[in-house]
Design a protein around this motif. Structure first.
Motif, PDB file in Angstrom:
ATOM      1  N   THR A  92       0.833  -1.198   0.000  1.00 52.16           N
ATOM      2  CA  THR A  92       0.000   0.000   0.000  1.00 52.16           C
ATOM      3  C   THR A  92       0.865   1.245   0.000  1.00 52.16           C
ATOM      4  OG1 THR A  92      -1.738   1.226   1.162  1.00 52.16           O
ATOM      5  CG2 THR A  92      -0.182   0.004   2.538  1.00 52.16           C
ATOM      6  N   VAL A  93       0.391   2.290  -0.674  1.00 50.61           N
ATOM      7  CA  VAL A  93       1.084   3.576  -0.683  1.00 50.61           C
ATOM      8  C   VAL A  93       0.583   4.493   0.431  1.00 50.61           C
ATOM      9  CG1 VAL A  93      -0.514   4.770  -2.250  1.00 50.61           C
ATOM     10  CG2 VAL A  93       1.930   5.378  -2.267  1.00 50.61           C
ATOM     11  N   GLN A  94      -0.513   4.113   1.051  1.00 60.05           N
ATOM     12  CA  GLN A  94      -1.073   4.917   2.135  1.00 60.05           C
ATOM     13  C   GLN A  94      -0.326   4.660   3.449  1.00 60.05           C
ATOM     14  OE1 GLN A  94      -3.247   7.217   1.633  1.00 60.05           O
ATOM     15  NE2 GLN A  94      -4.025   6.684  -0.394  1.00 60.05           N
ATOM     16  N   PRO A  95      -0.283   5.616   4.367  1.00 57.21           N
ATOM     17  CA  PRO A  95      -0.851   6.964   4.305  1.00 57.21           C
ATOM     18  C   PRO A  95       0.043   7.926   3.517  1.00 57.21           C
ATOM     19  CG  PRO A  95       0.233   6.656   6.415  1.00 57.21           C
ATOM     20  CD  PRO A  95       0.336   5.341   5.688  1.00 57.21           C
ATOM     21  N   ILE A  96      -0.592   8.746   2.688  1.00 61.73           N
ATOM     22  CA  ILE A  96       0.109   9.794   1.951  1.00 61.73           C
ATOM     23  C   ILE A  96      -0.080  11.108   2.688  1.00 61.73           C
ATOM     24  CG2 ILE A  96       0.212  11.086  -0.218  1.00 61.73           C
ATOM     25  CD1 ILE A  96      -0.877   8.607  -1.643  1.00 61.73           C
ATOM     26  N   GLY A  97       0.994  11.856   2.840  1.00 62.64           N
ATOM     27  CA  GLY A  97       0.883  13.157   3.486  1.00 62.64           C
ATOM     28  C   GLY A  97       2.011  13.402   4.466  1.00 62.64           C
ATOM     29  N   PRO A  98       2.132  14.642   4.948  1.00 63.45           N
ATOM     30  CA  PRO A  98       3.195  14.969   5.905  1.00 63.45           C
ATOM     31  C   PRO A  98       2.998  14.231   7.219  1.00 63.45           C
ATOM     32  CG  PRO A  98       1.674  16.816   5.653  1.00 63.45           C
ATOM     33  CD  PRO A  98       1.313  15.824   4.607  1.00 63.45           C
ATOM     34  N   ILE A  99       4.060  14.124   7.972  1.00 60.71           N
ATOM     35  CA  ILE A  99       4.087  13.259   9.158  1.00 60.71           C
ATOM     36  C   ILE A  99       3.013  13.606  10.186  1.00 60.71           C
ATOM     37  CG2 ILE A  99       5.867  14.673  10.291  1.00 60.71           C
ATOM     38  CD1 ILE A  99       7.033  12.039  11.408  1.00 60.71           C
ATOM     39  N   GLU A 100       2.723  14.904  10.334  1.00 59.39           N
ATOM     40  CA  GLU A 100       1.776  15.287  11.385  1.00 59.39           C
ATOM     41  C   GLU A 100       0.334  14.893  11.063  1.00 59.39           C
ATOM     42  OE1 GLU A 100       2.381  18.944   8.739  1.00 59.39           O
ATOM     43  OE2 GLU A 100       3.594  17.316   9.607  1.00 59.39           O
ATOM     44  N   GLY A 101       0.075  14.567   9.800  1.00 58.46           N
ATOM     45  CA  GLY A 101      -1.292  14.203   9.425  1.00 58.46           C
ATOM     46  C   GLY A 101      -1.506  12.715   9.231  1.00 58.46           C
ATOM     47  N   GLN A 102      -0.494  11.909   9.522  1.00 58.39           N
ATOM     48  CA  GLN A 102      -0.614  10.474   9.294  1.00 58.39           C
ATOM     49  C   GLN A 102      -1.355   9.774  10.434  1.00 58.39           C
ATOM     50  OE1 GLN A 102       3.481   9.374   8.826  1.00 58.39           O
ATOM     51  NE2 GLN A 102       3.689  10.361   6.823  1.00 58.39           N
ATOM     52  N   ASP A 103      -2.319   8.960  10.065  1.00 60.81           N
ATOM     53  CA  ASP A 103      -3.095   8.207  11.044  1.00 60.81           C
ATOM     54  C   ASP A 103      -2.262   7.045  11.593  1.00 60.81           C
ATOM     55  OD1 ASP A 103      -5.803   7.372  12.243  1.00 60.81           O
ATOM     56  OD2 ASP A 103      -5.193   5.582  11.134  1.00 60.81           O
ATOM     57  N   ALA A 104      -2.266   6.868  12.903  1.00 61.55           N
ATOM     58  CA  ALA A 104      -1.429   5.834  13.525  1.00 61.55           C
ATOM     59  C   ALA A 104      -1.814   4.440  13.053  1.00 61.55           C
ATOM     60  CB  ALA A 104      -1.545   5.927  15.051  1.00 61.55           C
ATOM     61  N   ALA A 105      -3.113   4.190  12.925  1.00 65.02           N
ATOM     62  CA  ALA A 105      -3.556   2.869  12.477  1.00 65.02           C
ATOM     63  C   ALA A 105      -3.138   2.616  11.030  1.00 65.02           C
ATOM     64  CB  ALA A 105      -5.070   2.743  12.619  1.00 65.02           C
ATOM     65  N   ALA A 106      -3.181   3.659  10.202  1.00 68.15           N
ATOM     66  CA  ALA A 106      -2.769   3.511   8.803  1.00 68.15           C
ATOM     67  C   ALA A 106      -1.274   3.224   8.699  1.00 68.15           C
ATOM     68  CB  ALA A 106      -3.121   4.770   8.017  1.00 68.15           C
ATOM     69  N   ILE A 107      -0.483   3.839   9.580  1.00 69.07           N
ATOM     70  CA  ILE A 107       0.956   3.558   9.611  1.00 69.07           C
ATOM     71  C   ILE A 107       1.193   2.094   9.967  1.00 69.07           C
ATOM     72  CG2 ILE A 107       3.133   4.035  10.794  1.00 69.07           C
ATOM     73  CD1 ILE A 107       2.119   6.917  11.203  1.00 69.07           C
ATOM     74  N   ALA A 108       0.494   1.611  10.989  1.00 70.20           N
ATOM     75  CA  ALA A 108       0.656   0.219  11.417  1.00 70.20           C
ATOM     76  C   ALA A 108       0.257  -0.753  10.305  1.00 70.20           C
ATOM     77  CB  ALA A 108      -0.178  -0.043  12.666  1.00 70.20           C
ATOM     78  N   THR A 109      -0.825  -0.434   9.596  1.00 71.70           N
ATOM     79  CA  THR A 109      -1.268  -1.283   8.493  1.00 71.70           C
ATOM     80  C   THR A 109      -0.220  -1.326   7.390  1.00 71.70           C
ATOM     81  OG1 THR A 109      -3.625  -0.904   8.909  1.00 71.70           O
ATOM     82  CG2 THR A 109      -3.008  -1.537   6.671  1.00 71.70           C
ATOM     83  N   ALA A 110       0.333  -0.162   7.047  1.00 69.41           N
ATOM     84  CA  ALA A 110       1.333  -0.095   5.980  1.00 69.41           C
ATOM     85  C   ALA A 110       2.586  -0.878   6.347  1.00 69.41           C
ATOM     86  CB  ALA A 110       1.683   1.362   5.681  1.00 69.41           C
ATOM     87  N   VAL A 111       3.057  -0.726   7.563  1.00 63.42           N
ATOM     88  CA  VAL A 111       4.271  -1.438   7.979  1.00 63.42           C
ATOM     89  C   VAL A 111       4.017  -2.945   8.016  1.00 63.42           C
ATOM     90  CG1 VAL A 111       5.924  -1.760   9.857  1.00 63.42           C
ATOM     91  CG2 VAL A 111       5.193   0.547   9.224  1.00 63.42           C
ATOM     92  N   SER A 112       2.829  -3.338   8.445  1.00 64.29           N
ATOM     93  CA  SER A 112       2.483  -4.767   8.477  1.00 64.29           C
ATOM     94  C   SER A 112       2.435  -5.346   7.073  1.00 64.29           C
ATOM     95  CB  SER A 112       1.132  -4.966   9.167  1.00 64.29           C
ATOM     96  OG  SER A 112       1.189  -4.573  10.523  1.00 64.29           O
ATOM     97  N   LEU A 113       1.707  -4.665   6.175  1.00 68.56           N
ATOM     98  CA  LEU A 113       1.524  -5.183   4.822  1.00 68.56           C
ATOM     99  C   LEU A 113       2.793  -5.079   3.988  1.00 68.56           C
ATOM    100  CD1 LEU A 113      -0.350  -6.271   2.606  1.00 68.56           C
ATOM    101  CD2 LEU A 113      -1.047  -3.910   2.140  1.00 68.56           C
ATOM    102  N   ASN A 114       3.491  -3.954   4.096  1.00 67.37           N
ATOM    103  CA  ASN A 114       4.650  -3.704   3.240  1.00 67.37           C
ATOM    104  C   ASN A 114       5.943  -4.336   3.735  1.00 67.37           C
ATOM    105  OD1 ASN A 114       2.819  -2.117   1.884  1.00 67.37           O
ATOM    106  ND2 ASN A 114       3.958  -0.209   2.078  1.00 67.37           N
ATOM    107  N   VAL A 115       6.021  -4.583   5.051  1.00 67.40           N
ATOM    108  CA  VAL A 115       7.290  -5.085   5.608  1.00 67.40           C
ATOM    109  C   VAL A 115       7.125  -6.400   6.364  1.00 67.40           C
ATOM    110  CG1 VAL A 115       9.292  -4.550   7.041  1.00 67.40           C
ATOM    111  CG2 VAL A 115       8.118  -2.706   5.856  1.00 67.40           C
ATOM    112  N   ALA A 116       6.285  -6.421   7.389  1.00 63.13           N
ATOM    113  CA  ALA A 116       6.202  -7.608   8.244  1.00 63.13           C
ATOM    114  C   ALA A 116       5.807  -8.855   7.451  1.00 63.13           C
ATOM    115  CB  ALA A 116       5.214  -7.365   9.383  1.00 63.13           C
TER     116      ALA A 116
END
Length: 252
Positions: A92-116
């Motif tokens: 996934t390419v999400q979350p897109i945007g500067p760091i202060e606007g990134q949703d914590a759950a979206a970050i966790a999903t991206a790291v899980s799907l893209n890396v873990a």
């Protein structure tokens, strides 16, 4: 399920986009495919009923992925194969945007799907196929792994993680296992549509990708998949742990 093919491949995210094109390319070459995705492909099973096995799996949930790995499904699929190929395509390419606007759950999903999940499946494949004389792992990477882009801090970081994982695994010097984190170029998929649909405040380089689409400079999933499969099954695969398919396709 016909597992008589000496080559068997596991493709994540095979239900659409590049993953679907990769699965179709492999099946057309008489390679048995195990597709892992949150949903099944709408038509591939009808065309390749004997060679395609599909597992519905939420790849963004490491716990569910670990539970599936703990079953005997992967080991059963690769049993007896001379060559086993894992293509970690889902991402996934999400979350897109500067760091202060990134949703914590979206970050966790991206790291899980893209890396873990890619790292978990890579380890599982290596363990499940000790008798295969040729084991190959492809991480679908990105130019974003090697170049930083405003608004893509999570995507850049997760793809860079795949690159460095491949470099480190290559140092294990397991002669029966080859690995490459491979950038496929810019492909006309739903991910590209997401990028073009983001606001300029989220992704300042949006116009660049709009121009690529407008000028017909995006590869089709089918074109990219053919190049990727050619390289993944070639003798040259694994000579370098990090590569770009656009360089591989250049004439010598």
């Amino acid at each position: 399920m016909n597992t008589s093919s000496p080559i068997r491949a596991i493709v994540t995210g095979h239900a659409r986009g590049l993953g679907a094109a990769l699965a179709e390319q492999l099946l057309a070459r008489d390679v048995a495919v195990l597709g892992l995705s949150r949903s099944r492909h709408t038509s591939l099973k009808q065309r390749f009923s004997a060679s395609l096995e599909e597992i519905e799996l939420e790849l963004a949930d490491p716990e569910r992925v670990a539970q599936w790995i703990a079953t005997d499904a992967l080991r059963a699929f690769v049993k007896g194969a001379r060559t086993v190929l894992l293509i970690n395509n889902a991402g996934t390419v999400q979350p897109i945007g500067p760091i202060e606007g990134q949703d914590a759950a979206a970050i966790a999903t991206a790291v899980s799907l893209n890396v873990a999940t890619p790292l978990m499946l890579a380890s599982a494949l290596a363990a499940a196929s000790p008798d295969a004389s040729d084991r190959r792992i492809v991480h679908i990477s990105s130019g974003a792994a090697r170049n930083a882009y405003a608004g893509w801090s999570i995507y850049c970081a997760t793809k860079a993680a795949l690159d460095h994982h491949a470099r480190a695994v290559a140092l294990d010097a397991n002669r029966a296992l080859r690995i490459c984190s491979l950038a496929p170029g810019v492909i006309d998929t739903n991910m590209q549509a997401e990028i073009r649909g983001s606001g300029k405040d989220q992704f300042p380089l949006r116009e660049k990708f709009e121009d690529l689409k407008r000028n017909g400079q995006l590869s089709t999933p089918e074109q990219s998949a053919a190049q990727l499969v050619d390289y993944a099954l070639s003798d040259a695969f694994g000579e370098t742990p990090v590569a770009d398919i656009r360089d591989m396709a250049k004439p010598a």
